[in-house]
Scaffold this motif. Structure first.
Motif, PDB file in Angstrom:
ATOM      1  N   GLY A   1      62.851 -19.614 -21.076  1.00 15.57           N
ATOM      2  CA  GLY A   1      61.995 -18.640 -20.406  1.00 15.57           C
ATOM      3  C   GLY A   1      62.719 -17.437 -19.850  1.00 15.57           C
TER       4      GLY A   1
ATOM      5  N   GLU B   1      64.033 -14.676 -21.350  1.00 14.42           N
ATOM      6  CA  GLU B   1      63.624 -13.361 -21.846  1.00 14.42           C
ATOM      7  C   GLU B   1      62.304 -12.946 -21.204  1.00 14.42           C
ATOM      8  OE1 GLU B   1      63.108 -11.001 -26.099  1.00 14.42           O
ATOM      9  OE2 GLU B   1      63.555 -13.140 -26.062  1.00 14.42           O
ATOM     10  N   ARG B   2      61.373 -13.894 -21.100  1.00 13.71           N
ATOM     11  CA  ARG B   2      60.095 -13.592 -20.446  1.00 13.71           C
ATOM     12  C   ARG B   2      60.297 -13.266 -18.966  1.00 13.71           C
ATOM     13  NH1 ARG B   2      54.657 -14.070 -20.326  1.00 13.71           N
ATOM     14  NH2 ARG B   2      53.702 -14.962 -18.469  1.00 13.71           N
ATOM     15  N   GLN B   3      61.187 -14.024 -18.287  1.00 17.58           N
ATOM     16  CA  GLN B   3      61.423 -13.755 -16.869  1.00 17.58           C
ATOM     17  C   GLN B   3      62.056 -12.386 -16.665  1.00 17.58           C
ATOM     18  OE1 GLN B   3      60.417 -15.759 -14.176  1.00 17.58           O
ATOM     19  NE2 GLN B   3      60.872 -13.803 -13.191  1.00 17.58           N
TER      20      GLN B   3
ATOM     21  N   THR C   1      64.373  -4.653 -23.780  1.00 19.15           N
ATOM     22  CA  THR C   1      63.338  -5.068 -22.833  1.00 19.15           C
ATOM     23  C   THR C   1      63.305  -4.157 -21.622  1.00 19.15           C
ATOM     24  OG1 THR C   1      63.479  -7.384 -23.529  1.00 19.15           O
ATOM     25  CG2 THR C   1      62.572  -6.952 -21.345  1.00 19.15           C
TER      26      THR C   1
ATOM     27  N   TRP D   1      53.502 -15.069 -25.690  1.00 20.77           N
ATOM     28  CA  TRP D   1      54.799 -15.659 -26.040  1.00 20.77           C
ATOM     29  C   TRP D   1      55.066 -15.499 -27.534  1.00 20.77           C
ATOM     30  CZ3 TRP D   1      55.952 -20.580 -28.573  1.00 20.77           C
ATOM     31  CH2 TRP D   1      57.289 -20.970 -28.462  1.00 20.77           C
TER      32      TRP D   1
ATOM     33  N   GLY E   1      56.648  -9.326 -25.710  1.00 18.77           N
ATOM     34  CA  GLY E   1      55.998 -10.403 -24.975  1.00 18.77           C
ATOM     35  C   GLY E   1      54.804  -9.979 -24.150  1.00 18.77           C
TER      36      GLY E   1
END
Length: 302
Positions: A237, A239-241, A284, A155, A151
């Motif tokens: 959101g 995974e992005r956070q 991650t 996205w 990411g």
């Protein structure tokens, strides 16, 4: 053994791409994990990760893939590859963040990134993934060791290089096939993409960190705040956070204010508690914290 997966392994090896077995019908590496290593056989001296076990030796490939119908993983780093992974939403709730709100998937985001850079979308070896995404294959630049990203470019746009792998064309995951969409040879990684992916240069000279009072307390307050942000994130959101929050705390790990294992454990627990897959969290966190430790600026300039 099925001919398709054996052919997939042999075809990849013919190109010089190093392969290793994935679980039949799946994407996870076959064999034991590091935390369950018996310390025997090939692991007698040290645990060998899939990337280290990957091979182009036809004899080893035949011996492995005639034993079981393993899927095929291509170890991108040792194969001299950088693969851009353009994913699709996993569900209706998997929505893009505000920056990419009008983008339906990773391909659209990547096209926008190319347009911003004033470049056409590269034409290169392309594999259509089982869920309808794409893997764009590039040859890695000489003299630069790139790691993977999750990411970081945008996205649903990840990259696979050293420390990562992709599922080879010819495999089937959960009943969905991976197919070659463009059979041409991979082209070199574009310069603008290399600039976006390569880590910043290491600082010259030793770091001189002025440690404030209660640095550990500040770090733990930051960890509490960021784990709470992951817990409160919307489903699409999370995974992005996790990526953003781990990056926010990573500098404290680099400065020695808080042990890395404590940070990893806290984020792993909250990530799994909100429905992220354990391996997604581990991947991650490992990627983000490695990057933070490698690139942290001196405390006084941060």
């Amino acid at each position: 053994m099925t001919p398709d997966v054996l052919d997939a392994a042999l075809n990849a090896a013919e190109r010089g791409w190093r392969v290793f077995p994935l679980r039949p019908g799946g994407k996870r590496p076959a064999g034991h994990r590091e935390d369950n290593c018996p310390g025997t056989g090939r692991c007698a001296r040290v645990h060998l990760k899939p990337e280290q076990r990957a091979t182009t030796d036809d004899r080893l490939i035949l011996g492995c893939w005639t034993f079981r119908p393993y899927n095929v993983g291509i170890a991108t780093g040792p194969s001299g590859l950088v693969v851009v992974d353009l994913d699709t939403p996993k569900s209706a709730a998997d929505r893009p963040p505000e920056e990419w709100k009008d983008m339906p998937d990773g391909m659209a985001v990547f096209s926008a990134l190319c347009e911003r850079a004033g470049q056409a979308v590269p034409t290169t070896h392309t594999v259509r993934t089982g869920r309808g995404g794409r893997h764009l294959y590039f040859t890695a630049p000489p003299g630069v060791r790139l790691g993977g990203t999750a990411g970081a470019l945008g996205w649903k746009v990840d990259t696979r290089a050293w420390g990562g792998y992709v599922v080879a064309a010819g495999c089937v995951v959960k009943g969905r096939p991976y197919r070659v969409e463009d059979p041409r040879e991979p082209v070199p990684l574009p310069g603008w993409l290399l600039d976006a992916l390569k880590p910043p240069p290491a600082p010259v000279g030793p770091l001189r960190l002025s440690v404030p009072r209660d640095a550990s307390r500040v770090a733990r307050v930051a960890l509490e705040r960021e784990t709470a942000a992951v817990a409160a994130a919307d489903k699409g959101g999370r995974e992005r956070q996790l990526f953003l929050s781990a990056r926010a705390v990573g500098r404290f790990v680099a400065w020695g204010d808080i042990p890395r294992h404590e940070v990893e454990a806290a984020f792993q627990v909250v990530g799994e508690s909100v429905g992220l897959k354990p391996y997604e969290c581990r991947s991650t966190l490992r990627s983000v914290l490695n990057w933070c430790v490698r690139t942290a600026r001196p405390r006084e300039t941060a």
